[in-house]
Design a protein around this motif. Structure first.
Motif, PDB file in Angstrom:
ATOM      1  N   VAL A   1       0.875  -1.171   0.000  1.00 59.41           N
ATOM      2  CA  VAL A   1       0.000   0.000   0.000  1.00 59.41           C
ATOM      3  C   VAL A   1       0.913   1.222   0.000  1.00 59.41           C
ATOM      4  CG1 VAL A   1      -1.776   1.284   1.229  1.00 59.41           C
ATOM      5  CG2 VAL A   1      -1.807  -1.222   1.254  1.00 59.41           C
ATOM      6  N   HIS A   2       0.728   2.088  -0.988  1.00 58.98           N
ATOM      7  CA  HIS A   2       1.524   3.303  -1.110  1.00 58.98           C
ATOM      8  C   HIS A   2       0.590   4.500  -1.034  1.00 58.98           C
ATOM      9  CE1 HIS A   2       4.900   0.917  -2.606  1.00 58.98           C
ATOM     10  NE2 HIS A   2       4.016   0.290  -3.350  1.00 58.98           N
ATOM     11  N   TRP A   3       1.086   5.566  -0.474  1.00 57.93           N
ATOM     12  CA  TRP A   3       0.343   6.828  -0.457  1.00 57.93           C
ATOM     13  C   TRP A   3       0.813   7.633  -1.648  1.00 57.93           C
ATOM     14  CZ3 TRP A   3       2.652  11.664   1.557  1.00 57.93           C
ATOM     15  CH2 TRP A   3       1.763  12.743   1.501  1.00 57.93           C
ATOM     16  N   ARG A   4      -0.131   8.115  -2.466  1.00 58.81           N
ATOM     17  CA  ARG A   4       0.217   8.942  -3.615  1.00 58.81           C
ATOM     18  C   ARG A   4       0.474  10.355  -3.100  1.00 58.81           C
ATOM     19  NH1 ARG A   4       0.102   7.659  -8.730  1.00 58.81           N
ATOM     20  NH2 ARG A   4      -1.429   6.015  -8.515  1.00 58.81           N
ATOM     21  N   LEU A   5       1.736  10.754  -3.137  1.00 56.17           N
ATOM     22  CA  LEU A   5       2.196  12.015  -2.579  1.00 56.17           C
ATOM     23  C   LEU A   5       1.380  13.194  -3.105  1.00 56.17           C
ATOM     24  CD1 LEU A   5       4.381  13.271  -0.773  1.00 56.17           C
ATOM     25  CD2 LEU A   5       5.795  13.508  -2.798  1.00 56.17           C
ATOM     26  N   GLY A   6       0.936  14.050  -2.196  1.00 54.83           N
ATOM     27  CA  GLY A   6       0.186  15.236  -2.557  1.00 54.83           C
ATOM     28  C   GLY A   6      -1.297  15.002  -2.780  1.00 54.83           C
ATOM     29  N   THR A   7      -1.774  13.789  -2.487  1.00 57.31           N
ATOM     30  CA  THR A   7      -3.194  13.474  -2.673  1.00 57.31           C
ATOM     31  C   THR A   7      -3.711  12.755  -1.430  1.00 57.31           C
ATOM     32  OG1 THR A   7      -2.934  11.240  -3.582  1.00 57.31           O
ATOM     33  CG2 THR A   7      -2.759  13.072  -5.137  1.00 57.31           C
TER      34      THR A   7
ATOM     35  N   ALA B   1      -5.423  14.165  -9.827  1.00 63.52           N
ATOM     36  CA  ALA B   1      -6.299  15.329  -9.801  1.00 63.52           C
ATOM     37  C   ALA B   1      -5.545  16.507  -9.196  1.00 63.52           C
ATOM     38  CB  ALA B   1      -7.548  15.029  -8.989  1.00 63.52           C
ATOM     39  N   VAL B   2      -5.716  17.659  -9.772  1.00 65.06           N
ATOM     40  CA  VAL B   2      -5.069  18.867  -9.260  1.00 65.06           C
ATOM     41  C   VAL B   2      -6.100  19.652  -8.487  1.00 65.06           C
ATOM     42  CG1 VAL B   2      -3.892  20.980  -9.890  1.00 65.06           C
ATOM     43  CG2 VAL B   2      -3.527  18.912 -11.229  1.00 65.06           C
ATOM     44  N   SER B   3      -5.790  19.952  -7.242  1.00 64.53           N
ATOM     45  CA  SER B   3      -6.734  20.687  -6.421  1.00 64.53           C
ATOM     46  C   SER B   3      -6.322  22.157  -6.369  1.00 64.53           C
ATOM     47  CB  SER B   3      -6.796  20.110  -5.009  1.00 64.53           C
ATOM     48  OG  SER B   3      -5.526  20.199  -4.417  1.00 64.53           O
ATOM     49  N   ALA B   4      -7.324  23.015  -6.368  1.00 61.31           N
ATOM     50  CA  ALA B   4      -7.070  24.463  -6.288  1.00 61.31           C
ATOM     51  C   ALA B   4      -6.831  24.844  -4.837  1.00 61.31           C
ATOM     52  CB  ALA B   4      -8.249  25.231  -6.857  1.00 61.31           C
ATOM     53  N   ARG B   5      -5.872  25.665  -4.586  1.00 60.96           N
ATOM     54  CA  ARG B   5      -5.591  26.089  -3.205  1.00 60.96           C
ATOM     55  C   ARG B   5      -5.899  27.538  -3.030  1.00 60.96           C
ATOM     56  NH1 ARG B   5      -0.262  22.978  -1.151  1.00 60.96           N
ATOM     57  NH2 ARG B   5      -1.167  20.956  -1.313  1.00 60.96           N
TER      58      ARG B   5
ATOM     59  N   PHE C   1      -7.276   4.004  -4.374  1.00 56.53           N
ATOM     60  CA  PHE C   1      -8.416   4.044  -3.464  1.00 56.53           C
ATOM     61  C   PHE C   1      -8.337   5.292  -2.606  1.00 56.53           C
ATOM     62  CE2 PHE C   1      -7.965  -0.440  -4.349  1.00 56.53           C
ATOM     63  CZ  PHE C   1      -9.260  -0.902  -4.420  1.00 56.53           C
ATOM     64  N   ASP C   2      -9.503   5.798  -2.205  1.00 58.13           N
ATOM     65  CA  ASP C   2      -9.525   6.862  -1.206  1.00 58.13           C
ATOM     66  C   ASP C   2     -10.090   6.335   0.108  1.00 58.13           C
ATOM     67  OD1 ASP C   2     -12.173   6.617  -1.890  1.00 58.13           O
ATOM     68  OD2 ASP C   2     -12.466   8.702  -2.432  1.00 58.13           O
ATOM     69  N   ASP C   3     -10.477   5.058   0.142  1.00 59.35           N
ATOM     70  CA  ASP C   3     -11.034   4.419   1.341  1.00 59.35           C
ATOM     71  C   ASP C   3     -10.177   3.202   1.687  1.00 59.35           C
ATOM     72  OD1 ASP C   3     -12.550   3.250   3.331  1.00 59.35           O
ATOM     73  OD2 ASP C   3     -14.192   2.665   2.008  1.00 59.35           O
ATOM     74  N   PRO C   4      -9.498   3.202   2.842  1.00 58.24           N
ATOM     75  CA  PRO C   4      -8.633   2.074   3.182  1.00 58.24           C
ATOM     76  C   PRO C   4      -9.374   0.752   3.358  1.00 58.24           C
ATOM     77  CG  PRO C   4      -8.699   3.688   4.975  1.00 58.24           C
ATOM     78  CD  PRO C   4      -9.457   4.271   3.840  1.00 58.24           C
ATOM     79  N   VAL C   5     -10.638   0.790   3.778  1.00 58.03           N
ATOM     80  CA  VAL C   5     -11.400  -0.458   3.931  1.00 58.03           C
ATOM     81  C   VAL C   5     -11.646  -1.088   2.564  1.00 58.03           C
ATOM     82  CG1 VAL C   5     -13.583  -1.454   4.699  1.00 58.03           C
ATOM     83  CG2 VAL C   5     -12.454   0.289   6.093  1.00 58.03           C
ATOM     84  N   ALA C   6     -12.054  -0.285   1.588  1.00 57.61           N
ATOM     85  CA  ALA C   6     -12.265  -0.789   0.228  1.00 57.61           C
ATOM     86  C   ALA C   6     -10.954  -1.304  -0.362  1.00 57.61           C
ATOM     87  CB  ALA C   6     -12.852   0.308  -0.657  1.00 57.61           C
TER      88      ALA C   6
END
Length: 69
Positions: free
Chosen positions: A16-22, A65-69, A37-42
């Motif tokens: 399981v890796h975390w996608r940096l910045g997301t 996805a690029v989020s606006a800050r 995934f955005d849900d660890p259970v799924a």
């Protein structure tokens, strides 16, 4: 720690890796299939359901996805 840490390998190793910045987690099954995934259970449901839902080839990474800050 001075030495390099060995990477686990084998027929039942899941990653399981975390996608940096997301807020996304990337599941990597021992068969090579990957999925975001955005849900660890799924995520764990998908990994432990092997091979259900796992294609014969690893999934292509989804664009970030690029989020606006």
């Amino acid at each position: 720690m001075t030495g390099r840490v060995a990477m686990l390998r084998g027929g039942a190793v899941h990653r399981v890796h975390w996608r940096l910045g997301t807020d996304l987690l990337v599941a990597v099954c021992h068969c090579g299939a990957e999925r975001d995934f955005d849900d660890p259970v799924a995520l764990w449901d998908w990994l432990l359901a092997h091979p259900t839902g796992h294609g014969s080839t690893p999934a292509a990474p989804r664009p970030m996805a690029v989020s606006a800050r």
